[in-house]
Design a protein around this motif. Structure first.
Motif, PDB file in Angstrom:
ATOM      1  N   VAL B 164     -19.955  -3.386  17.156  1.00  0.00           N
ATOM      2  CA  VAL B 164     -19.969  -4.670  16.271  1.00  0.00           C
ATOM      3  C   VAL B 164     -21.150  -5.524  16.543  1.00  0.00           C
ATOM      4  CG1 VAL B 164     -18.436  -6.515  15.131  1.00  0.00           C
ATOM      5  CG2 VAL B 164     -17.445  -4.258  15.303  1.00  0.00           C
ATOM      6  N   GLY B 165     -21.077  -5.843  17.990  1.00  0.00           N
ATOM      7  CA  GLY B 165     -22.073  -6.654  18.643  1.00  0.00           C
ATOM      8  C   GLY B 165     -23.502  -6.263  18.238  1.00  0.00           C
ATOM      9  N   VAL B 166     -23.701  -5.057  18.611  1.00  0.00           N
ATOM     10  CA  VAL B 166     -24.898  -4.304  18.324  1.00  0.00           C
ATOM     11  C   VAL B 166     -25.406  -4.317  16.756  1.00  0.00           C
ATOM     12  CG1 VAL B 166     -26.107  -2.170  18.216  1.00  0.00           C
ATOM     13  CG2 VAL B 166     -25.024  -2.568  20.197  1.00  0.00           C
ATOM     14  N   ALA B 167     -24.386  -4.376  15.853  1.00  0.00           N
ATOM     15  CA  ALA B 167     -24.698  -4.400  14.567  1.00  0.00           C
ATOM     16  C   ALA B 167     -25.212  -5.926  14.106  1.00  0.00           C
ATOM     17  CB  ALA B 167     -23.650  -3.969  13.633  1.00  0.00           C
ATOM     18  N   LEU B 168     -24.559  -6.837  14.850  1.00  0.00           N
ATOM     19  CA  LEU B 168     -24.741  -8.248  14.464  1.00  0.00           C
ATOM     20  C   LEU B 168     -26.007  -8.532  15.187  1.00  0.00           C
ATOM     21  CD1 LEU B 168     -21.391  -9.621  14.791  1.00  0.00           C
ATOM     22  CD2 LEU B 168     -22.339  -9.342  12.732  1.00  0.00           C
ATOM     23  N   VAL B 169     -26.173  -8.358  16.337  1.00  0.00           N
ATOM     24  CA  VAL B 169     -27.670  -8.766  17.124  1.00  0.00           C
ATOM     25  C   VAL B 169     -28.570  -8.089  16.864  1.00  0.00           C
ATOM     26  CG1 VAL B 169     -28.119  -9.328  19.582  1.00  0.00           C
ATOM     27  CG2 VAL B 169     -25.966  -9.661  19.048  1.00  0.00           C
ATOM     28  N   VAL B 170     -28.619  -6.712  16.809  1.00  0.00           N
ATOM     29  CA  VAL B 170     -29.679  -5.856  16.751  1.00  0.00           C
ATOM     30  C   VAL B 170     -30.107  -5.963  15.141  1.00  0.00           C
ATOM     31  CG1 VAL B 170     -30.632  -3.643  16.799  1.00  0.00           C
ATOM     32  CG2 VAL B 170     -29.216  -4.501  18.847  1.00  0.00           C
ATOM     33  N   GLU B 171     -29.086  -5.159  14.403  1.00  0.00           N
ATOM     34  CA  GLU B 171     -29.468  -5.116  12.932  1.00  0.00           C
ATOM     35  C   GLU B 171     -29.591  -6.429  11.922  1.00  0.00           C
ATOM     36  OE1 GLU B 171     -29.816  -1.951  10.922  1.00  0.00           O
ATOM     37  OE2 GLU B 171     -30.483  -2.043  13.073  1.00  0.00           O
ATOM     38  N   TYR B 172     -28.574  -7.420  12.544  1.00  0.00           N
ATOM     39  CA  TYR B 172     -28.828  -8.648  11.332  1.00  0.00           C
ATOM     40  C   TYR B 172     -29.501  -9.723  12.044  1.00  0.00           C
ATOM     41  CZ  TYR B 172     -25.846  -5.860   8.627  1.00  0.00           C
ATOM     42  OH  TYR B 172     -25.030  -4.818   7.800  1.00  0.00           O
ATOM     43  N   LEU B 173     -29.446  -9.891  13.497  1.00  0.00           N
ATOM     44  CA  LEU B 173     -30.226 -11.069  13.898  1.00  0.00           C
ATOM     45  C   LEU B 173     -31.858 -10.462  14.326  1.00  0.00           C
ATOM     46  CD1 LEU B 173     -29.853 -13.968  14.918  1.00  0.00           C
ATOM     47  CD2 LEU B 173     -29.445 -13.054  17.226  1.00  0.00           C
ATOM     48  N   ALA B 174     -31.707  -9.706  15.062  1.00  0.00           N
ATOM     49  CA  ALA B 174     -33.056  -9.223  15.429  1.00  0.00           C
ATOM     50  C   ALA B 174     -33.816  -8.572  14.103  1.00  0.00           C
ATOM     51  CB  ALA B 174     -33.434  -8.091  16.481  1.00  0.00           C
ATOM     52  N   GLY B 175     -33.088  -7.987  13.162  1.00  0.00           N
ATOM     53  CA  GLY B 175     -33.759  -7.222  11.926  1.00  0.00           C
ATOM     54  C   GLY B 175     -34.393  -8.426  11.125  1.00  0.00           C
ATOM     55  N   LEU B 176     -33.927  -9.800  11.118  1.00  0.00           N
ATOM     56  CA  LEU B 176     -34.482 -10.688  10.449  1.00  0.00           C
ATOM     57  C   LEU B 176     -35.649 -11.630  11.322  1.00  0.00           C
ATOM     58  CD1 LEU B 176     -31.181 -12.025   8.686  1.00  0.00           C
ATOM     59  CD2 LEU B 176     -32.906 -10.834   7.629  1.00  0.00           C
ATOM     60  N   ILE B 177     -35.903 -11.384  12.569  1.00  0.00           N
ATOM     61  CA  ILE B 177     -36.875 -11.728  13.244  1.00  0.00           C
ATOM     62  C   ILE B 177     -38.114 -11.374  12.729  1.00  0.00           C
ATOM     63  CG2 ILE B 177     -37.858 -12.569  15.431  1.00  0.00           C
ATOM     64  CD1 ILE B 177     -34.955 -12.442  16.567  1.00  0.00           C
ATOM     65  N   PRO B 178     -39.219 -12.002  12.216  1.00  0.00           N
ATOM     66  CA  PRO B 178     -40.375 -11.485  11.853  1.00  0.00           C
ATOM     67  C   PRO B 178     -41.289 -11.145  12.982  1.00  0.00           C
ATOM     68  CG  PRO B 178     -40.425 -13.621  10.924  1.00  0.00           C
ATOM     69  CD  PRO B 178     -38.948 -13.479  11.878  1.00  0.00           C
TER      70      PRO B 178
END
Lengths: 309, 250
Positions: B164-178
């Motif tokens: 869940v942490g990976v999903a939030l941090v990698v997929e949603y947070l890092a995924g939105l960093i251009p």
């Protein structure tokens, strides 16, 4: 076949096995030790589940950890109960055989044959959760044997079995071991004796003795031991016991008992009984040394540490 | 394949099937509620946005969390890990087989959910979304099952929380960093494909364009497949190297 050279396995600060060096050629061996002695860790190292912290483990001349060539030749039946619930023994054994690299058709055939061999032919289609512990034990054994390994490693394989099932499986494993190698861990000496296997005794993570059952028994007999005698005439009987060449020292315990120190407890006990019969003395209790497994282990440790010869 | 079929058999229990049915019905239920709130069918663009968050994101993510995360922990708990670890290639087969089972199971649930949502008639021209969204579902399952296999092998007993942490941090947070970091996320690829399929890019504000990739759709598909292969290779290497002391097995 199995070679451990100065092998130590640490789990953090806990020692699993401690500086073990042993060479076991092809054949049947029993790994004997009380619970917590390090047997499962030893087997974990041999079956390639664990890497040694220090030293080298070789099985069939190669390091076994994640080595497919070695693992293909090993069958392992762990001590832990099989809690896979929904699968049937047939599905379970077939699955394991497929994981050993066999085709589905070959796996099906081998599973059927082995389940029949371990006496689970009729129950092979029932879910494991509905089987008794003894039947699950047979299913585990079938899983370990079905791919026809060169070395079968069994960890407490007869635990939880009734005497009939135990006898059947001992016979099965003994027959199997005639043509291939076997390593059985147990905390029961008679189980290993029944397999007619060589012995390696492990205690506190250390290998304290190895050899045939006869050699181990001889070694045990040479260790300092005691014979405790309770009788109606302790002083007279102690005097007779002192005349036996096996007696090393005698001391009295209470009014009706004495203890003889000896290195041949069984022989001394026989002589004391003979002497008592000849003199008409009643022996109420005669305990020829500590023959419990813990007692034997304790004395083997003394030998290992050089405390006793 | 042996592991995949064995794992799918394990999933065929009444509680798991009930969970799958809920997962499949969930998108339709939410879309019906949205339709009721709006007082009519949803237009295609709004429907696509909702469907994207409901199916390739929510349903796939939740389905994968419950199927791939316990890959090692379950075996340790059942006492079956040791049986598998002593087989030649058993660890690799366990991970790859469970990954395949997770992709198939979650993929089927998500595709059924997608089909129900489209057939419910709550989105205008909903049927045109079926093909593109099926591709998104497949890529989401393939990429994210591989991603979640990493925490599953690194910290098996806390794999669900870690995933869940990976999903939030990698997929949603890092995924939105251009920046370069979002190139390594599955969400960037899915988002980009959605924008391409819906032909939204021309009308997007420049700030939002930074959140999608410029490369063509085939490159996005290839990127997800490459990420999946890389994640799985790392997970297999870790699992092959891991040791579980007897005390960790039940």
């Amino acid at each position: 076949m199995i070679s451990l050279s100065h092998v130590t396995k640490l789990y953090g600060s806990v020692i699993g096995v401690n500086d073990v060096t042993v060479d076991l050629g092809a054949g049947a061996y029993g790994l004997l030790g009380p619970n917590g002695a390090g047997k499962t860790t030893f087997l974990g190292l041999v079956t390639g589940q664990l890497r040694p912290s220090i030293g080298v483990v070789r099985v069939f001349g190669e390091r076994p950890f994640c080595n497919a060539r070695v693992l293909r030749r090993i069958g392992y039946c762990p001590a832990s109960d099989l809690t896979e619930r929904s699968a049937t023994p047939r599905e379970w054994v077939r699955y394991l055989v497929q994981l050993s690299g066999f085709t589905p058709a070959a796996a099906r055939r081998l599973a059927e044959e082995t389940l029949e061999q371990v006496g689970l032919g009729e129950a092979a289609g029932r879910p494991l959760s509905t089987l008794s512990k003894g039947m699950r034990q047979r299913a585990k054994l079938a899983g370990a044997m079905a791919h026809d390994p060169d070395l079968l490693v069994l960890d407490e394989p007869f635990d939880g079995l009734d005497p009939v099932a135990r006898h059947e499986l001992v016979t099965l494993v003994r027959t199997w071991a005639r043509s291939r190698s076997l390593l059985v861990a147990s905390h029961l000496l008679h189980e290993v004796e029944a397999l007619q296997a060589g012995l390696a005794v492990i205690l506190g993570g250390r290998l304290v003795a190895s050899g045939s059952v006869h050699e181990i028994n001889q070694l045990i007999d040479t260790l300092p031991s005691e014979v405790r005698v309770v009788s109606t005439a302790p002083r007279r009987l102690a005097e007779l016991a002192c005349r036996c060449p096996e007696a090393e020292a005698v001391r009295f315990v209470g009014a009706d008992a004495f203890i003889v120190d000896t290195r041949a407890p069984r022989l001394l006990a026989d002589r004391v009984v003979e002497a008592a019969n000849a003199e008409g003395i009643l022996i109420r209790e005669l305990v020829p040394g500590d023959r419990s497994l813990e007692g034997i282990f304790g004395r083997l440790v003394q030998v290992h540490r050089g405390v006793a010869p | 394949m042996a592991v995949a079929s064995f794992q799918i058999n394990r999933l065929l229990t009444p509680p798991r099937l009930a969970l799958a049915a809920i997962g499949a019905a969930f998108p339709t239920a939410v879309l019906l509620a949205a339709t009721k709130a709006r007082g009519g069918a949803l237009d295609t663009d709004l429907g696509a946005i909702l469907l994207y968050f409901l199916v390739p994101e929510a349903v796939c993510m939740l389905g994968l969390l419950v199927t791939i995360c316990p890959v090692v922990a379950d075996e340790l708990e059942r006492g079956t890990w040791v049986h598998i670890a002593v087989r030649p290639g058993g660890r690799r087969a366990l991970l790859l087989g469970t990954w395949l089972a997770a992709v198939l199971w979650t993929g089927v649930v998500a595709l059924v959910g997608l089909l129900l949502a489209v057939l419910a008639g709550v989105i205008e021209n909903g049927l045109i979304l079926l093909g593109p969204f099926s591709v998104l579902v497949c890529l989401s399952c393939i990429g994210r099952a591989a991603l979640f296999s990493l925490p599953a092998v690194i910290i098996p007993k806390r794999a669900l929380v870690a995933s869940v942490g990976v999903a939030l941090v990698v997929e949603y947070l890092a995924g939105l960093i251009p920046a370069v970091v979002n190139q390594l996320t599955v969400s960037l690829r899915l988002r980009t494909l959605l924008v391409r399929f819906m032909d939204w890019r021309r009308n997007m504000p420049i700030q939002l364009q930074l959140l999608v990739d410029d490369r063509p759709p085939w490159a996005q598909v290839a990127a997800v497949l490459i990420l999946a292969v890389v994640f799985l290779t790392i997970a297999v290497a870790i699992l092959e190297w891991r040791q579980f002391p007897p005390s960790e097995e039940s």
